[in-house]
Design a protein around this motif. Structure first.
Motif, PDB file in Angstrom:
ATOM      1  N   ASP A   1      50.848 -95.146  -0.219  1.00  0.00           N
ATOM      2  CA  ASP A   1      51.234 -95.152  -1.640  1.00  0.00           C
ATOM      3  C   ASP A   1      52.327 -96.156  -1.948  1.00  0.00           C
ATOM      4  O   ASP A   1      52.322 -96.788  -2.996  1.00  0.00           O
ATOM      5  CB  ASP A   1      51.711 -93.750  -2.048  1.00  0.00           C
ATOM      6  CG  ASP A   1      50.572 -92.748  -2.070  1.00  0.00           C
ATOM      7  OD1 ASP A   1      49.415 -93.186  -2.104  1.00  0.00           O
ATOM      8  OD2 ASP A   1      50.845 -91.535  -2.059  1.00  0.00           O
ATOM      9  N   TYR A   2      53.297 -96.300  -1.031  1.00  0.00           N
ATOM     10  CA  TYR A   2      54.416 -97.184  -1.373  1.00  0.00           C
ATOM     11  C   TYR A   2      54.004 -98.645  -1.408  1.00  0.00           C
ATOM     12  O   TYR A   2      54.647 -99.456  -2.065  1.00  0.00           O
ATOM     13  CB  TYR A   2      55.625 -96.961  -0.458  1.00  0.00           C
ATOM     14  CG  TYR A   2      55.335 -96.999   1.017  1.00  0.00           C
ATOM     15  CD1 TYR A   2      55.161 -95.824   1.727  1.00  0.00           C
ATOM     16  CD2 TYR A   2      55.253 -98.208   1.695  1.00  0.00           C
ATOM     17  CE1 TYR A   2      54.895 -95.847   3.075  1.00  0.00           C
ATOM     18  CE2 TYR A   2      54.989 -98.237   3.047  1.00  0.00           C
ATOM     19  CZ  TYR A   2      54.814 -97.050   3.731  1.00  0.00           C
ATOM     20  OH  TYR A   2      54.559 -97.085   5.072  1.00  0.00           O
TER      21      TYR A   2
ATOM     22  N   LYS B   1      54.629-111.095   0.413  1.00  0.00           N
ATOM     23  CA  LYS B   1      55.862-110.334   0.513  1.00  0.00           C
ATOM     24  C   LYS B   1      55.551-108.863   0.788  1.00  0.00           C
ATOM     25  O   LYS B   1      56.267-108.204   1.536  1.00  0.00           O
ATOM     26  CB  LYS B   1      56.658-110.464  -0.792  1.00  0.00           C
ATOM     27  CG  LYS B   1      58.148-110.435  -0.558  1.00  0.00           C
ATOM     28  CD  LYS B   1      58.915-110.740  -1.822  1.00  0.00           C
ATOM     29  CE  LYS B   1      60.366-110.369  -1.626  1.00  0.00           C
ATOM     30  NZ  LYS B   1      61.089-110.298  -2.885  1.00  0.00           N
TER      31      LYS B   1
ATOM     32  N   LYS C   1      57.249-107.919   4.123  1.00  0.00           N
ATOM     33  CA  LYS C   1      58.477-107.161   3.904  1.00  0.00           C
ATOM     34  C   LYS C   1      58.207-105.654   3.935  1.00  0.00           C
ATOM     35  O   LYS C   1      58.830-104.929   4.686  1.00  0.00           O
ATOM     36  CB  LYS C   1      59.124-107.544   2.572  1.00  0.00           C
ATOM     37  CG  LYS C   1      60.482-106.886   2.395  1.00  0.00           C
ATOM     38  CD  LYS C   1      61.171-107.303   1.119  1.00  0.00           C
ATOM     39  CE  LYS C   1      62.442-106.490   0.936  1.00  0.00           C
ATOM     40  NZ  LYS C   1      63.002-106.649  -0.409  1.00  0.00           N
ATOM     41  N   HIS C   2      57.250-105.207   3.119  1.00  0.00           N
ATOM     42  CA  HIS C   2      57.086-103.760   2.974  1.00  0.00           C
ATOM     43  C   HIS C   2      56.177-103.141   4.022  1.00  0.00           C
ATOM     44  O   HIS C   2      56.393-102.012   4.440  1.00  0.00           O
ATOM     45  CB  HIS C   2      56.582-103.418   1.571  1.00  0.00           C
ATOM     46  CG  HIS C   2      57.686-103.439   0.560  1.00  0.00           C
ATOM     47  ND1 HIS C   2      58.222-102.309   0.013  1.00  0.00           N
ATOM     48  CD2 HIS C   2      58.373-104.460   0.018  1.00  0.00           C
ATOM     49  CE1 HIS C   2      59.187-102.629  -0.824  1.00  0.00           C
ATOM     50  NE2 HIS C   2      59.295-103.939  -0.848  1.00  0.00           N
TER      51      HIS C   2
ATOM     52  N   ARG D   1      57.405-103.888   8.380  1.00  0.00           N
ATOM     53  CA  ARG D   1      58.522-103.102   8.889  1.00  0.00           C
ATOM     54  C   ARG D   1      58.097-101.660   9.157  1.00  0.00           C
ATOM     55  O   ARG D   1      58.496-101.047  10.133  1.00  0.00           O
ATOM     56  CB  ARG D   1      59.681-103.141   7.885  1.00  0.00           C
ATOM     57  CG  ARG D   1      60.937-102.605   8.477  1.00  0.00           C
ATOM     58  CD  ARG D   1      62.156-102.987   7.689  1.00  0.00           C
ATOM     59  NE  ARG D   1      63.250-102.139   8.079  1.00  0.00           N
ATOM     60  CZ  ARG D   1      64.373-102.036   7.410  1.00  0.00           C
ATOM     61  NH1 ARG D   1      64.550-102.747   6.316  1.00  0.00           N
ATOM     62  NH2 ARG D   1      65.318-101.242   7.823  1.00  0.00           N
ATOM     63  N   ASN D   2      57.265-101.134   8.247  1.00  0.00           N
ATOM     64  CA  ASN D   2      56.776 -99.775   8.443  1.00  0.00           C
ATOM     65  C   ASN D   2      55.822 -99.682   9.624  1.00  0.00           C
ATOM     66  O   ASN D   2      55.735 -98.646  10.269  1.00  0.00           O
ATOM     67  CB  ASN D   2      56.070 -99.287   7.177  1.00  0.00           C
ATOM     68  CG  ASN D   2      57.042 -98.724   6.174  1.00  0.00           C
ATOM     69  OD1 ASN D   2      57.528 -97.612   6.341  1.00  0.00           O
ATOM     70  ND2 ASN D   2      57.360 -99.498   5.159  1.00  0.00           N
TER      71      ASN D   2
ATOM     72  N   ILE E   1      65.377 -99.840  12.549  1.00  0.00           N
ATOM     73  CA  ILE E   1      64.251-100.091  11.653  1.00  0.00           C
ATOM     74  C   ILE E   1      64.053 -98.938  10.676  1.00  0.00           C
ATOM     75  O   ILE E   1      63.867 -99.133   9.487  1.00  0.00           O
ATOM     76  CB  ILE E   1      62.954-100.298  12.472  1.00  0.00           C
ATOM     77  CG1 ILE E   1      63.032-101.628  13.212  1.00  0.00           C
ATOM     78  CG2 ILE E   1      61.736-100.287  11.568  1.00  0.00           C
ATOM     79  CD1 ILE E   1      61.852-101.889  14.110  1.00  0.00           C
ATOM     80  N   ASP E   2      64.082 -97.711  11.185  1.00  0.00           N
ATOM     81  CA  ASP E   2      63.741 -96.557  10.359  1.00  0.00           C
ATOM     82  C   ASP E   2      64.966 -95.661  10.154  1.00  0.00           C
ATOM     83  O   ASP E   2      65.440 -95.033  11.093  1.00  0.00           O
ATOM     84  CB  ASP E   2      62.615 -95.764  11.038  1.00  0.00           C
ATOM     85  CG  ASP E   2      62.026 -94.735  10.095  1.00  0.00           C
ATOM     86  OD1 ASP E   2      62.718 -94.346   9.134  1.00  0.00           O
ATOM     87  OD2 ASP E   2      60.881 -94.326  10.311  1.00  0.00           O
ATOM     88  N   PRO E   3      65.471 -95.593   8.914  1.00  0.00           N
ATOM     89  CA  PRO E   3      66.677 -94.789   8.661  1.00  0.00           C
ATOM     90  C   PRO E   3      66.436 -93.297   8.862  1.00  0.00           C
ATOM     91  O   PRO E   3      67.387 -92.532   8.966  1.00  0.00           O
ATOM     92  CB  PRO E   3      66.996 -95.085   7.200  1.00  0.00           C
ATOM     93  CG  PRO E   3      65.696 -95.521   6.605  1.00  0.00           C
ATOM     94  CD  PRO E   3      64.971 -96.240   7.706  1.00  0.00           C
ATOM     95  N   ARG E   4      65.157 -92.889   8.908  1.00  0.00           N
ATOM     96  CA  ARG E   4      64.902 -91.456   9.085  1.00  0.00           C
ATOM     97  C   ARG E   4      65.138 -91.023  10.528  1.00  0.00           C
ATOM     98  O   ARG E   4      65.265 -89.845  10.815  1.00  0.00           O
ATOM     99  CB  ARG E   4      63.453 -91.131   8.704  1.00  0.00           C
ATOM    100  CG  ARG E   4      63.235 -91.160   7.208  1.00  0.00           C
ATOM    101  CD  ARG E   4      61.763 -91.114   6.902  1.00  0.00           C
ATOM    102  NE  ARG E   4      61.078 -92.275   7.478  1.00  0.00           N
ATOM    103  CZ  ARG E   4      59.786 -92.505   7.342  1.00  0.00           C
ATOM    104  NH1 ARG E   4      59.037 -91.664   6.690  1.00  0.00           N
ATOM    105  NH2 ARG E   4      59.237 -93.577   7.857  1.00  0.00           N
TER     106      ARG E   4
END
Lengths: 329, 334
Positions: B231-232, B245, B249-250, B253-254, B327-330
């Motif tokens: 979704d993001y 991009k 970018k989005h 990284r994920n 990489i992942d703030p979670r």
């Protein structure tokens, strides 16, 4: 007469599949005037979301075909280049989605995602100014402690807060149109009311037209001025909210309204329309609702009805009204 | 984060202790007196007795192990039997050669692998996608020694484009400072030598990069496919972002966590297990060093080599774990 800000004419979206070309949205036409809130209502699978994605030019280009006209202020977006569409998206037509939990990128802060939305369309803006705007916008959508929030990540926020962030992100470039695809469906009831209230407020303050896509007639009654009812990829009824609720004409609309629970009446079972929405590719001949319709007669099973104007405010696609003259209410 | 790093580093201790125990047992698992084996069958009993005493082999095993650990802690890996010089001093040039080659190979593997995976995901189910994935499959199943020999045959012997073996031009050797030749030549401002070192790196680098590259491409493809449907990503596009991009970018990284895991594991393998490639290309690396030691039954070197490779493996895993959080703030480490 006001010229509509968005005028969709005979939009037809089809997908290439293994079983051939599947038409999901079939000659859908509607318009939105500036500052208006238009609802598109229908069951899941009736083509509401594909309609909105077609307007945004976000249906996968390689596997689909979009025909018809999507006139945004007179410009046909269906023919527009990808470069032009990038300028339109977010800046002139913005969109929010059903799932606030997954619609924000988990790896970037709220602030960076908001600032990105601004700076994509306003490249001259400095980071500092963009940040300022982001904070202002977060406050505007009613989020507390906006200064801290911009440094936080989506997972630190609740669903309602995330949907507010999504709205802030959509509204930050002052779009002419906001497409909201089931914006309250994934939220609990009290939050739903708050989000609708917020959208209503923003609509009044900014003159942004809203295209509200929903299956929830309660949402329509709450916020919309006009409604388009869709069934199996087609518009079956169109009218003002008042006319649709007071005098629903299409049997499908009647069924939808009947199936809303009424607090005043004690009923054993809630009304439901029998059967399911037909799948694209296996649509019945004639009126597509006929197999589920209790009013269906012979003609309904053979010939496809056309959209007939019942009054200035209301149009319906049903053979029942074939002989009725256009009456001015 | 800092506390986590410290704790992870302290976890190195039992791992290294275990490794030390294993390599220590190695030498004692050999039947007979190691001193006798080391000196050979013709050695006089006096010499054997002297060496036994010198090596501390007359002591009980646990004391020997403690002594071994003591010397390890002080950074003493013992002496090579072959060269009679301390391993600690001797090993770095070899290690540096391996590190340089492994990093060079990994840069190639990541750059090509990740981009191939992205393209494959972007054009999913097209002939281009199939072509890349078949190439990746061939890459994964490629015998590296054969690939290395073919490279030498084509690019060195037939086309005479690149050197077959070694790290530098033997007529104009690099003056070592750090033993990382790319760095050394730059530090000395010798760009001609820098180019020469790169030319020497290409063939073994490509041979080593092949398998990691193919694995990375496949992982990137599947990971990107999953992310690009999310979704993001739709949100990012609805904002008016260009595809390039959106992808770099989005999405990337994920999608990067599984890719990073693979890079870490493959990097460990490259640093530890490049013996074949190093032998074929005459690369004076740690693999070659250990290989030579095995031929000579140079047990202290074998021991130390295994220990060093194990330590490197663990360190790389630690770095990968720390990068996850970056990489992942979670991902929060407690």
């Amino acid at each position: 007469m006001v010229t509509p800000v968005l005028d969709v004419k005979k939009l037809k979206t089809s997908f290439f599949t293994d079983d051939g070309l599947l038409t999901v949205v079939n000659e859908v036409s509607f318009h939105i005037n500036a500052g208006e809130v238009l609802g598109i209502v229908g069951e899941s699978g009736c083509g509401k979301s594909v309609t909105s994605l077609s307007v945004m030019g976000l249906v996968p280009a390689l596997t689909s075909k979009v025909e018809g006209e999507i006139l945004y202020k007179g410009e046909n977006l269906a023919q527009a280049s990808e470069k032009r569409m990038r300028q339109v998206r977010g800046n002139e037509i913005a969109m929010i989605f059903q799932e606030p939990m997954t619609s924000l990128n988990p790896l970037f802060t709220i602030g960076s995602q908001l600032m990105e939305a601004i700076r994509l369309h306003n490249k001259k803006l400095s980071k500092k100014e963009a940040k300022q705007q982001a904070v202002t916008m977060l406050k505007k959508v009613g989020l507390p402690r906006a200064d801290e929030l911009i440094n936080e990540y989506p997972h630190q926020l609740s669903g309602g807060m995330r949907q507010r962030v999504m709205i802030a992100m959509a509204m930050i470039c002052n779009p002419q149109i906001l497409i909201a695809d089931e914006p309250t469906t994934a939220l609990d009831v009290t939050i739903q009311a708050q989000i609708l209230e917020l959208m209503k407020k923003l609509n009044e303050e900014t003159d942004t037209a809203i295209l509200m896509i929903t299956h929830d007639l309660g949402v329509v009654a709450e916020i919309c001025q006009r409604v388009v009812v869709m069934y199996a990829g087609k518009v079956v009824e169109e009218g003002t909210v008042e006319s649709i609720f007071k005098k629903p004409s299409h049997p499908y609309t009647k069924g939808l309204i009947q199936s809303v629970p009424d607090m005043r009446q004690k009923k054993e079972r809630l009304f439901s329309i029998p059967g399911n929405v037909p799948k694209p590719g296996s649509l019945p001949i004639g009126c597509q609702f006929a197999p589920r319709c209790s009013y269906a007669h012979e003609k309904c099973l053979k010939e496809t009805p056309y959209l007939k104007a019942l009054s200035i405010e209301q149009k319906v696609r049903c053979w029942l009204y074939e002989d009725e003259k256009e009456s001015i209410v | 984060m800092f506390a986590y790093t410290i704790r992870r580093l302290s976890m190195l201790i039992p791992v290294l202790l275990g490794m030390a125990l294993i390599v220590f047992s190695l030498i004692h698992a050999i039947p007979g007196n190691p001193a006798q084996i080391l000196l050979g069958q013709q050695a006089s009993p006096e010499a054997v007795a002297a060496l036994t005493k010198e090596m501390g082999l007359d002591q009980p095993l646990y004391i020997q192990f403690v002594e071994y650990l003591k010397s390890l802690v002080t950074g003493d890996l013992g002496d090579s039997l072959r060269t009679r010089s301390p391993i600690t001093e001797e090993v770095w040039p070899y290690l540096a050669a391996t590190i340089e080659l492994a990093l060079f190979a990994m840069v190639i593997a990541v750059f090509i692998g990740v981009n191939a995976g992205i393209l494959s995901a972007w054009f999913q189910n097209s002939w281009f996608d199939y072509l890349l994935m078949v190439a990746a499959l061939i890459g994964v199943s490629m015998p590296i020694f054969w690939l290395g020999l073919m490279e030498q045959y084509i690019f060195s012997i037939k086309l005479d484009l690149l050197p077959t073996t070694g790290r530098d031009n033997i007529r104009d050797p690099v003056t070592a400072i750090t033993h990382l030749y790319l760095l050394d030549t730059l530090m000395q401002g010798r760009f001609d030598q820098f180019i020469e070192v790169i030319r020497h790196l290409i063939l073994p680098g490509v041979a080593l990069a092949t398998i990691p590259m193919a694995i990375i491409a496949r992982i990137t493809r599947s990971s990107m496919l999953e992310v690009m449907r999310s979704d993001y990503i739709r949100t990012a596009r609805a904002k008016g972002m260009g595809m390039l991009k959106v992808v770099y970018k989005h999405s990337l990284r994920n999608a990067f966590i599984p890719i990073l895991t693979i890079i870490g594991l493959q990097m460990g393998l490259l640093l530890g297990g490049a013996i074949l490639t190093e032998t074929i290309f005459g690369w004076p690396g740690i693999g070659n060093y250990i290989y030579g030691a095995i031929q000579f039954r140079d047990y202290p070197v074998i021991q130390s080599g295994i220990l060093i490779v194990a330590a490197i493996f663990v360190c790389i895993n630690l770095i990968v774990d720390l990068l996850y959080a970056a990489i992942d703030p979670r991902i929060k480490y407690r």
